[in-house]
Design an enzyme around this catalytic site. Structure first.
Site, PDB file in Angstrom:
ATOM      1  N   PRO A   1     -35.800   5.988  -3.985  1.00 19.04           N
ATOM      2  CA  PRO A   1     -35.549   5.840  -5.414  1.00 19.04           C
ATOM      3  C   PRO A   1     -34.748   4.564  -5.642  1.00 19.04           C
ATOM      4  O   PRO A   1     -33.758   4.333  -4.935  1.00 19.04           O
ATOM      5  CB  PRO A   1     -34.701   7.076  -5.758  1.00 19.04           C
ATOM      6  CG  PRO A   1     -34.131   7.551  -4.470  1.00 19.04           C
ATOM      7  CD  PRO A   1     -35.006   7.053  -3.363  1.00 19.04           C
TER       8      PRO A   1
ATOM      9  N   ASN B   1     -32.531   6.567   6.291  1.00 18.23           N
ATOM     10  CA  ASN B   1     -32.695   5.472   5.333  1.00 18.23           C
ATOM     11  C   ASN B   1     -31.622   4.405   5.558  1.00 18.23           C
ATOM     12  O   ASN B   1     -30.492   4.707   5.928  1.00 18.23           O
ATOM     13  CB  ASN B   1     -32.613   6.033   3.908  1.00 18.23           C
ATOM     14  CG  ASN B   1     -32.484   4.962   2.829  1.00 18.23           C
ATOM     15  OD1 ASN B   1     -31.493   4.914   2.117  1.00 18.23           O
ATOM     16  ND2 ASN B   1     -33.466   4.107   2.721  1.00 18.23           N
ATOM     17  N   GLY B   2     -32.042   3.155   5.289  1.00 23.19           N
ATOM     18  CA  GLY B   2     -31.111   2.036   5.337  1.00 23.19           C
ATOM     19  C   GLY B   2     -31.581   0.958   6.295  1.00 23.19           C
ATOM     20  O   GLY B   2     -31.653   1.178   7.508  1.00 23.19           O
ATOM     21  N   ASP B   3     -31.955  -0.200   5.714  1.00 21.58           N
ATOM     22  CA  ASP B   3     -32.292  -1.392   6.498  1.00 21.58           C
ATOM     23  C   ASP B   3     -33.606  -1.293   7.271  1.00 21.58           C
ATOM     24  O   ASP B   3     -33.782  -2.009   8.266  1.00 21.58           O
ATOM     25  CB  ASP B   3     -31.154  -1.751   7.476  1.00 21.58           C
ATOM     26  CG  ASP B   3     -29.875  -2.125   6.745  1.00 21.58           C
ATOM     27  OD1 ASP B   3     -29.940  -2.373   5.527  1.00 21.58           O
ATOM     28  OD2 ASP B   3     -28.814  -2.147   7.388  1.00 21.58           O
TER      29      ASP B   3
ATOM     30  N   GLN C   1     -35.367  12.334  -9.426  1.00 22.63           N
ATOM     31  CA  GLN C   1     -33.963  12.391  -8.986  1.00 22.63           C
ATOM     32  C   GLN C   1     -33.012  12.409 -10.187  1.00 22.63           C
ATOM     33  O   GLN C   1     -33.198  11.633 -11.127  1.00 22.63           O
ATOM     34  CB  GLN C   1     -33.637  11.175  -8.114  1.00 22.63           C
ATOM     35  CG  GLN C   1     -32.287  11.306  -7.425  1.00 22.63           C
ATOM     36  CD  GLN C   1     -31.825  10.025  -6.748  1.00 22.63           C
ATOM     37  OE1 GLN C   1     -31.622   9.009  -7.400  1.00 22.63           O
ATOM     38  NE2 GLN C   1     -31.657  10.071  -5.434  1.00 22.63           N
TER      39      GLN C   1
ATOM     40  N   CYS D   1     -25.163   7.292  -5.030  1.00 26.40           N
ATOM     41  CA  CYS D   1     -24.967   6.043  -5.786  1.00 26.40           C
ATOM     42  C   CYS D   1     -23.518   5.568  -5.685  1.00 26.40           C
ATOM     43  O   CYS D   1     -22.582   6.321  -5.941  1.00 26.40           O
ATOM     44  CB  CYS D   1     -25.351   6.234  -7.249  1.00 26.40           C
ATOM     45  SG  CYS D   1     -25.096   4.716  -8.178  1.00 26.40           S
TER      46      CYS D   1
ATOM     47  N   LYS E   1     -30.002  13.314  -1.628  1.00 23.32           N
ATOM     48  CA  LYS E   1     -29.875  12.028  -0.924  1.00 23.32           C
ATOM     49  C   LYS E   1     -28.416  11.624  -0.969  1.00 23.32           C
ATOM     50  O   LYS E   1     -27.786  11.658  -2.023  1.00 23.32           O
ATOM     51  CB  LYS E   1     -30.750  10.984  -1.617  1.00 23.32           C
ATOM     52  CG  LYS E   1     -30.678   9.606  -1.002  1.00 23.32           C
ATOM     53  CD  LYS E   1     -31.831   8.744  -1.511  1.00 23.32           C
ATOM     54  CE  LYS E   1     -31.760   7.322  -0.993  1.00 23.32           C
ATOM     55  NZ  LYS E   1     -30.764   6.524  -1.712  1.00 23.32           N
TER      56      LYS E   1
HETATM   57  C1  FMN Z   1     -31.902  -1.958  -6.895  1.00 21.07           C
HETATM   58  C2  FMN Z   1     -31.564  -0.659  -6.217  1.00 21.07           C
HETATM   59  C3  FMN Z   1     -31.499   0.497  -6.959  1.00 21.07           C
HETATM   60  C4  FMN Z   1     -31.203   1.717  -6.350  1.00 21.07           C
HETATM   61  N1  FMN Z   1     -31.234   2.850  -7.088  1.00 21.07           N
HETATM   62  C5  FMN Z   1     -31.091   4.064  -6.473  1.00 21.07           C
HETATM   63  C6  FMN Z   1     -31.296   5.286  -7.179  1.00 21.07           C
HETATM   64  O1  FMN Z   1     -31.603   5.309  -8.385  1.00 21.07           O
HETATM   65  N2  FMN Z   1     -31.136   6.454  -6.478  1.00 21.07           N
HETATM   66  C7  FMN Z   1     -30.809   6.478  -5.147  1.00 21.07           C
HETATM   67  O2  FMN Z   1     -30.693   7.555  -4.559  1.00 21.07           O
HETATM   68  N3  FMN Z   1     -30.629   5.341  -4.460  1.00 21.07           N
HETATM   69  C8  FMN Z   1     -30.792   4.146  -5.077  1.00 21.07           C
HETATM   70  N4  FMN Z   1     -30.696   3.001  -4.346  1.00 21.07           N
HETATM   71  C9  FMN Z   1     -30.464   3.074  -2.894  1.00 21.07           C
HETATM   72  C10 FMN Z   1     -31.810   3.112  -2.143  1.00 21.07           C
HETATM   73  O3  FMN Z   1     -32.522   4.272  -2.443  1.00 21.07           O
HETATM   74  C11 FMN Z   1     -31.584   3.043  -0.622  1.00 21.07           C
HETATM   75  O4  FMN Z   1     -30.805   4.131  -0.244  1.00 21.07           O
HETATM   76  C12 FMN Z   1     -30.876   1.750  -0.188  1.00 21.07           C
HETATM   77  O5  FMN Z   1     -31.433   0.627  -0.828  1.00 21.07           O
HETATM   78  C13 FMN Z   1     -30.958   1.562   1.336  1.00 21.07           C
HETATM   79  O6  FMN Z   1     -32.302   1.530   1.755  1.00 21.07           O
HETATM   80  P1  FMN Z   1     -33.082   0.142   2.071  1.00 21.07           P
HETATM   81  O7  FMN Z   1     -32.235  -0.616   3.052  1.00 21.07           O
HETATM   82  O8  FMN Z   1     -34.396   0.574   2.613  1.00 21.07           O
HETATM   83  O9  FMN Z   1     -33.185  -0.598   0.760  1.00 21.07           O
HETATM   84  C14 FMN Z   1     -30.944   1.763  -4.961  1.00 21.07           C
HETATM   85  C15 FMN Z   1     -30.990   0.585  -4.217  1.00 21.07           C
HETATM   86  C16 FMN Z   1     -31.301  -0.612  -4.819  1.00 21.07           C
HETATM   87  C17 FMN Z   1     -31.377  -1.863  -3.980  1.00 21.07           C
END
Ligand code: FMN
Length: 340
Positions: free
Chosen positions: A17, A201-203, A71, A101, A140
Site C-alpha cells: 500500500p 517487506n522493505g528494500d 487498508q 505509518c 502491516k
Molecule cells: C509514497 C509512499 C507511501 C506509502 N504509503 C503507505 C500506506 O498508505 N500504507 C502502508 O501501510 N504503508 C505505506 N508505505 C510504506 C510501504 O508500504 C512499504 O512498507 C515501504 O515503502 C517499504 O517497502 P519498499 O522498500 O518495498 O518500498 C508508503 C511508502 C511510500 C514510499
C-alpha cells in the site's frame, strides 16, 4: 501457500500500500504484470465515518484487481470499528490495518506506527475490527518504535492471538522512517515466533533481493513498494526468478512506453484528464529512467493535460531512439468510475 482464504501455489508477491501511488490505475497495472495481491493506500477511519468523498473514493475497486485488501488507519477503537463496517460494504477480499505509518501527522497522533507504543490500544483496535466484520483481517507494521524499543515479536504474537490472519512486517523502526537498510533478520525472528503467514517487506527492488529476503527471514510472501515504481513487471520477474531461478530481461524502451501509456489511459479513465496529468507526473520519470534527455521531456509534459498532447509529445521524444510505432490506445476508452 494459504493466506487467509486465498490459496497460492507459489510464494505470493504483493504490491505494498502506498499513499498517492497505489490508486486504481497503478494497482491494475501491477496486477496485469503479476502482483498476486494488491492493497489500496491507507484510508483514514475518521474520514470514512464522516463520509468524506476522497476517502470513500479510495475504496473503489474493480474485480480485475482481486484479490485486493483495503487498508485503514486510526487511533480510536470505535472509529476503526465503524470504518471496518464501511470497508466491508466495498467487498474487498481482505481488510488491512495500518500499524506502520511513521508520519508525524499519523504516528504523532497515536495511529499507524504510533500504536507500537501502546500495544493495549493496538490490541483493542484489532479485536474490535475483527469482531465487527466477516472479512479476513490482516495487519502491516514495523519492527518497533525505535532501536531501543523493538517489540515486533510481542506485537506479532499479540496480533496472532487476536485473530489477525496475515501480518506484513516492514523491516524498519518508526524512527528510521525510510532511511537505512531494512532488517530482514528481525523479520525472520518474528516469523519464528508465530504460526500465521508473514509477508516480508522493505528494500526489495529486484528478484534477487526477494530471494535473499526469503532465505534470510523464511517468510511466506514478499511485498514490493518503491521497487515497482515505473517497473510493474518486477512482480512477474520476481515470481519467475523464485520459481525457475532465471532473470527475465527488463522490457525494451518501446514496451516500457506502451505500459506508461496504458497506465496513463487507465488513470484518465478513472480520474479524468486534468487530475491524471498532474498525478502522472511522478510516474513518467520512473518509466523512462536512464533514458537520455528525459529531463527535458518531463519538463515539457508538465504543462500538458490532454491524453493526445501527452501521447504525441512522448511519441516524438522516443523517435530519437528509432522507435516509430507504439502500441498504445490512440484514443481513450469510455470513462470508468469517474471521480476516483
Ligand atoms: C509514497 C509512499 C507511501 C506509502 N504509503 C503507505 C500506506 O498508505 N500504507 C502502508 O501501510 N504503508 C505505506 N508505505 C510504506 C510501504 O508500504 C512499504 O512498507 C515501504 O515503502 C517499504 O517497502 P519498499 O522498500 O518495498 O518500498 C508508503 C511508502 C511510500 C514510499
Amino acid at each position: 501457500m494459504q493466506f487467509a482464504h486465498l490459496h497460492f501455489d507459489h510464494i505470493p508477491v504483493v504490491l505494498a500500500p502506498m499513499e498517492d501511488v497505489t490508486d486504481l490505475a497503478f494497482r491494475l497495472i501491477c496486477k496485469r504484470h503479476g502482483a498476486d495481491i494488491v492493497y489500496t493506500e491507507f484510508v483514514s477511519s475518521e474520514a470514512l465515518i464522516r463520509d468524506i468523498r476522497g476517502a470513500i473514493n479510495k475504496m473503489r475497486i474493480l474485480d480485475e484487481e482481486r484479490p485486493i485488501g483495503i487498508q485503514i488507519y486510526g487511533n480510536k477503537v470505535e472509529s476503526m470499528v465503524q470504518a471496518a463496517r464501511i470497508v466491508e460494504q466495498a467487498e474487498p477480499d481482505l481488510l488491512d490495518i495500518n500499524y506502520g505509518c511513521p508520519s508525524k501527522h499519523v504516528a504523532g497522533s497515536g495511529a499507524g506506527s504510533g500504536l507500537l507504543k501502546t500495544p493495549e490500544l493496538m490490541e483493542a483496535i484489532t479485536r474490535g475490527v475483527i469482531d465487527a466484520v466477516n472479512l479476513p483481517v490482516t495487519a502491516k507494521t514495523r519492527l518497533g518504535w525505535c532501536d531501543g524499543q523493538i517489540n515486533i515479536v510481542e506485537i506479532a504474537r499479540m496480533l496472532e492471538r487476536c485473530g489477525i490472519q496475515v501480518l506484513t512486517i516492514h523491516g524498519r523502526t518508526r524512527s528510521q522512517k525510510f532511511k537505512g537498510q531494512a532488517n530482514w533478520e528481525l523479520i525472520g525472528t518474528a516469523k519464528q515466533a508465530v504460526q500465521i503467514p508473514i509477508i516480508g517487506n522493505g528494500d526489495v527492488v529486484s528478484p534477487e533481493n526477494a530471494r535473499t529476503l526469503l532465505d534470510v527471514a523464511g517468510v511466506d510472501g514478499v511485498m514490493i513498494g518503491r521497487g515497482a515504481y515505473g517497473r510493474p513487471w518486477i512482480f512477474k520477474q520476481t515470481k519467475h526468478f523464485l520459481q525457475h531461478g532465471e532473470i527475465l530481461p527488463d522490457p525494451e524502451l518501446a514496451e516500457r512506453v506502451e505500459v506508461l501509456f496504458e497506465h496513463l489511459a487507465l488513470s484518465i479513465q478513472f480520474k479524468g484528464e486534468r487530475r491524471s496529468a498532474l498525478e502522472m507526473g511522478k510516474h513518467y520519470g520512473n518509466y523512462l529512467k536512464g533514458v537520455r534527455n528525459v529531463k527535458h521531456l518531463k519538463a515539457a509534459l508538465r504543462s500538458l493535460s490532454s491524453y493526445d498532447e501527452i501521447h504525441s509529445t512522448i511519441t516524438r521524444f522516443i523517435r530519437q531512439f528509432g522507435i516509430e510505432e507504439i502500441e498504445a490506445p490512440p484514443t481513450l476508452p469510455e470513462p470508468l468510475l469517474q471521480g476516483v
